[in-house]
Motif scaffolding. Structure first.
Motif, PDB file in Angstrom:
ATOM      1  N   SER A  57      45.213  30.145  44.230  1.00  6.87           N
ATOM      2  CA  SER A  57      45.036  28.772  44.720  1.00  6.87           C
ATOM      3  C   SER A  57      45.663  27.792  43.738  1.00  6.87           C
ATOM      4  O   SER A  57      46.011  28.145  42.619  1.00  6.87           O
ATOM      5  CB  SER A  57      43.549  28.465  44.933  1.00  6.87           C
ATOM      6  N   THR A  58      45.806  26.551  44.212  1.00  2.00           N
ATOM      7  CA  THR A  58      46.470  25.500  43.426  1.00  2.00           C
ATOM      8  C   THR A  58      45.458  24.452  42.994  1.00  2.00           C
ATOM      9  O   THR A  58      44.628  24.005  43.803  1.00  2.00           O
ATOM     10  CB  THR A  58      47.571  24.818  44.264  1.00  2.00           C
ATOM     11  N   TRP A  59      45.532  24.039  41.727  1.00  2.00           N
ATOM     12  CA  TRP A  59      44.660  23.010  41.184  1.00  2.00           C
ATOM     13  C   TRP A  59      45.530  21.943  40.533  1.00  2.00           C
ATOM     14  O   TRP A  59      46.741  21.968  40.708  1.00  2.00           O
ATOM     15  CB  TRP A  59      43.638  23.656  40.233  1.00  2.00           C
ATOM     16  N   GLY A  60      44.898  21.012  39.833  1.00  2.00           N
ATOM     17  CA  GLY A  60      45.670  19.910  39.246  1.00  2.00           C
ATOM     18  C   GLY A  60      45.824  18.779  40.250  1.00  2.00           C
ATOM     19  O   GLY A  60      45.435  18.909  41.417  1.00  2.00           O
ATOM     20  N   GLU A  61      46.354  17.665  39.807  1.00  2.00           N
ATOM     21  CA  GLU A  61      46.524  16.510  40.688  1.00  2.00           C
ATOM     22  C   GLU A  61      47.961  16.005  40.608  1.00  2.00           C
ATOM     23  O   GLU A  61      48.692  16.049  41.581  1.00  2.00           O
ATOM     24  CB  GLU A  61      45.578  15.358  40.279  1.00  2.00           C
ATOM     25  N   GLU A  62      48.365  15.589  39.414  1.00  2.00           N
ATOM     26  CA  GLU A  62      49.709  15.041  39.222  1.00  2.00           C
ATOM     27  C   GLU A  62      50.737  16.147  39.040  1.00  2.00           C
ATOM     28  O   GLU A  62      51.925  15.921  39.141  1.00  2.00           O
ATOM     29  CB  GLU A  62      49.741  14.150  37.976  1.00  2.00           C
ATOM     30  N   GLU A  63      50.239  17.317  38.650  1.00  2.00           N
ATOM     31  CA  GLU A  63      51.150  18.447  38.470  1.00  2.00           C
ATOM     32  C   GLU A  63      50.487  19.709  38.990  1.00  2.00           C
ATOM     33  O   GLU A  63      49.271  19.732  39.218  1.00  2.00           O
ATOM     34  CB  GLU A  63      51.546  18.598  36.999  1.00  2.00           C
ATOM     35  N   ILE A  64      51.314  20.739  39.180  1.00  3.10           N
ATOM     36  CA  ILE A  64      50.799  21.988  39.739  1.00  3.10           C
ATOM     37  C   ILE A  64      50.061  22.761  38.646  1.00  3.10           C
ATOM     38  O   ILE A  64      50.611  23.004  37.570  1.00  3.10           O
ATOM     39  CB  ILE A  64      51.961  22.855  40.275  1.00  3.10           C
ATOM     40  N   GLU A  65      48.831  23.126  38.933  1.00  6.14           N
ATOM     41  CA  GLU A  65      48.103  24.030  38.027  1.00  6.14           C
ATOM     42  C   GLU A  65      47.694  25.252  38.824  1.00  6.14           C
ATOM     43  O   GLU A  65      47.159  25.136  39.938  1.00  6.14           O
ATOM     44  CB  GLU A  65      46.841  23.348  37.481  1.00  6.14           C
ATOM     45  N   LEU A  66      47.925  26.417  38.238  1.00 14.05           N
ATOM     46  CA  LEU A  66      47.468  27.644  38.879  1.00 14.05           C
ATOM     47  C   LEU A  66      45.958  27.767  38.702  1.00 14.05           C
ATOM     48  O   LEU A  66      45.388  27.221  37.758  1.00 14.05           O
ATOM     49  CB  LEU A  66      48.136  28.876  38.255  1.00 14.05           C
ATOM     50  N   GLN A  67      45.339  28.533  39.578  1.00 15.04           N
ATOM     51  CA  GLN A  67      43.909  28.839  39.418  1.00 15.04           C
ATOM     52  C   GLN A  67      43.704  29.445  38.020  1.00 15.04           C
ATOM     53  O   GLN A  67      44.513  30.269  37.572  1.00 15.04           O
ATOM     54  CB  GLN A  67      43.507  29.815  40.536  1.00 15.04           C
ATOM     55  N   ASP A  68      42.666  28.989  37.331  1.00  9.13           N
ATOM     56  CA  ASP A  68      42.462  29.315  35.906  1.00  9.13           C
ATOM     57  C   ASP A  68      42.637  30.794  35.553  1.00  9.13           C
ATOM     58  O   ASP A  68      43.343  31.121  34.607  1.00  9.13           O
ATOM     59  CB  ASP A  68      41.037  28.926  35.478  1.00  9.13           C
ATOM     60  N   ASP A  69      41.960  31.664  36.282  1.00 17.42           N
ATOM     61  CA  ASP A  69      41.992  33.091  35.941  1.00 17.42           C
ATOM     62  C   ASP A  69      43.401  33.664  36.052  1.00 17.42           C
ATOM     63  O   ASP A  69      43.723  34.660  35.414  1.00 17.42           O
ATOM     64  CB  ASP A  69      41.100  33.917  36.892  1.00 17.42           C
ATOM     65  N   PHE A  70      44.202  33.046  36.935  1.00 16.80           N
ATOM     66  CA  PHE A  70      45.520  33.609  37.223  1.00 16.80           C
ATOM     67  C   PHE A  70      46.545  33.284  36.123  1.00 16.80           C
ATOM     68  O   PHE A  70      47.585  33.940  36.031  1.00 16.80           O
ATOM     69  CB  PHE A  70      46.022  33.093  38.585  1.00 16.80           C
ATOM     70  N   ILE A  71      46.255  32.283  35.302  1.00 26.27           N
ATOM     71  CA  ILE A  71      47.260  31.798  34.339  1.00 26.27           C
ATOM     72  C   ILE A  71      47.730  32.888  33.358  1.00 26.27           C
ATOM     73  O   ILE A  71      48.933  33.124  33.240  1.00 26.27           O
ATOM     74  CB  ILE A  71      46.755  30.528  33.612  1.00 26.27           C
ATOM     75  N   PRO A  72      46.810  33.605  32.663  1.00 29.50           N
ATOM     76  CA  PRO A  72      47.309  34.639  31.738  1.00 29.50           C
ATOM     77  C   PRO A  72      48.076  35.748  32.449  1.00 29.50           C
ATOM     78  O   PRO A  72      49.056  36.284  31.908  1.00 29.50           O
ATOM     79  CB  PRO A  72      46.042  35.183  31.067  1.00 29.50           C
ATOM     80  N   PHE A  73      47.660  36.075  33.648  1.00 26.81           N
ATOM     81  CA  PHE A  73      48.345  37.102  34.434  1.00 26.81           C
ATOM     82  C   PHE A  73      49.760  36.622  34.784  1.00 26.81           C
ATOM     83  O   PHE A  73      50.749  37.354  34.626  1.00 26.81           O
ATOM     84  CB  PHE A  73      47.521  37.368  35.707  1.00 26.81           C
ATOM     85  N   TYR A  74      49.852  35.382  35.232  1.00 35.51           N
ATOM     86  CA  TYR A  74      51.155  34.772  35.537  1.00 35.51           C
ATOM     87  C   TYR A  74      52.073  34.827  34.319  1.00 35.51           C
ATOM     88  O   TYR A  74      53.256  35.157  34.414  1.00 35.51           O
ATOM     89  CB  TYR A  74      50.928  33.323  35.992  1.00 35.51           C
ATOM     90  N   GLU A  75      51.494  34.505  33.159  1.00 31.41           N
ATOM     91  CA  GLU A  75      52.311  34.460  31.949  1.00 31.41           C
ATOM     92  C   GLU A  75      52.811  35.839  31.525  1.00 31.41           C
ATOM     93  O   GLU A  75      53.792  35.948  30.809  1.00 31.41           O
ATOM     94  CB  GLU A  75      51.530  33.776  30.816  1.00 31.41           C
ATOM     95  N   SER A  76      52.133  36.883  31.980  1.00 28.98           N
ATOM     96  CA  SER A  76      52.576  38.238  31.605  1.00 28.98           C
ATOM     97  C   SER A  76      53.376  38.925  32.714  1.00 28.98           C
ATOM     98  O   SER A  76      53.714  40.102  32.604  1.00 28.98           O
ATOM     99  CB  SER A  76      51.376  39.088  31.180  1.00 28.98           C
ATOM    100  N   LEU A  77      53.705  38.174  33.770  1.00 33.99           N
ATOM    101  CA  LEU A  77      54.424  38.808  34.901  1.00 33.99           C
ATOM    102  C   LEU A  77      55.774  39.405  34.488  1.00 33.99           C
ATOM    103  O   LEU A  77      56.270  40.314  35.145  1.00 33.99           O
ATOM    104  CB  LEU A  77      54.625  37.815  36.050  1.00 33.99           C
TER     105      LEU A  77
END
Ligand SMILES: Cc1cc2nc3c(=O)[nH]c(=O)nc-3n(C[C@H](O)[C@H](O)[C@H](O)COP(=O)(O)O)c2cc1C
Length: 147
Positions: A57-77
């Motif tokens: 899911s998408t979070w943030g307001e002015e910019e795109i933020e990934l769902q919190d749990d997904f961030i470290p996973f995204y960074e290791s893709l």
């Protein structure tokens, strides 16, 4: 038999519901499906599957933020062995925000950068997953047909 891994990050359960609908539909079509919360998924696991579906899911307001749990996973893709892997991306959002389901676009870009093959256009769900059930099931069919 074709194996599919569905990995999702979901704060209020919406993307998790979508993941479960996709799981059932692919299983009904004969796929061997594993569906996991991103917090329970190691990046190396992706290498074992023929096809990988990523939900966030998408979070943030002015910019795109990934769902919190997904961030470290995204960074290791970059370490997921995505080269030549069949991938599709889905997520929930709200079209009243500037970047509707922006996480789907961001993840797709990362998949492409790492040589993954996007086999369907990203699925973007606006609001309640139950209201979009038909769209979700037909997307799962499209993904299944491209696998
Ligand atoms: C503070 C906040 C910021 C949000 N930002 C966005 C956004 O930028 N884009 C979007 O499409 N949806 C946005 N949403 C909507 C959520 O993505 C939506 O509620 C989604 O269904 C949550 O899915 P989840 O339960 O799987 O985490 C936001 C919601 C909140 C509460």
């Amino acid at each position: 038999m074709t194996t599919a891994l569905i990995v999702y990050g979901s704060s209020t359960g919406n993307t998790e519901s979508v993941a479960q609908m996709i799981e059932k539909q692919l299983a009904a079509k004969g796929f061997t499906v594993t569906c996991k919360d991103v917090t329970a998924t190691e990046i190396d696991e992706l290498k074992k599957f023929d096809m990988v579906l990523l939900g966030c899911s998408t979070w943030g307001e002015e910019e795109i933020e990934l769902q919190d749990d997904f961030i470290p996973f995204y960074e290791s893709l970059g370490n997921a062995g995505l080269k030549g892997k069949k991938v599709a991306v889905f997520g929930c959002g709200d079209s009243s925000y500037i970047y509707f389901c922006g996480a789907v676009d961001v993840i797709e870009d990362r998949v492409k950068e790492n040589g993954g093959l996007l086999i369907a256009e990203g699925l973007k769900i606006d609001g309640e997953p139950e209201d979009a059930r038909e769209d979700i099931l037909s997307w799962a069919d499209e993904v299944g047909a491209a696998a």
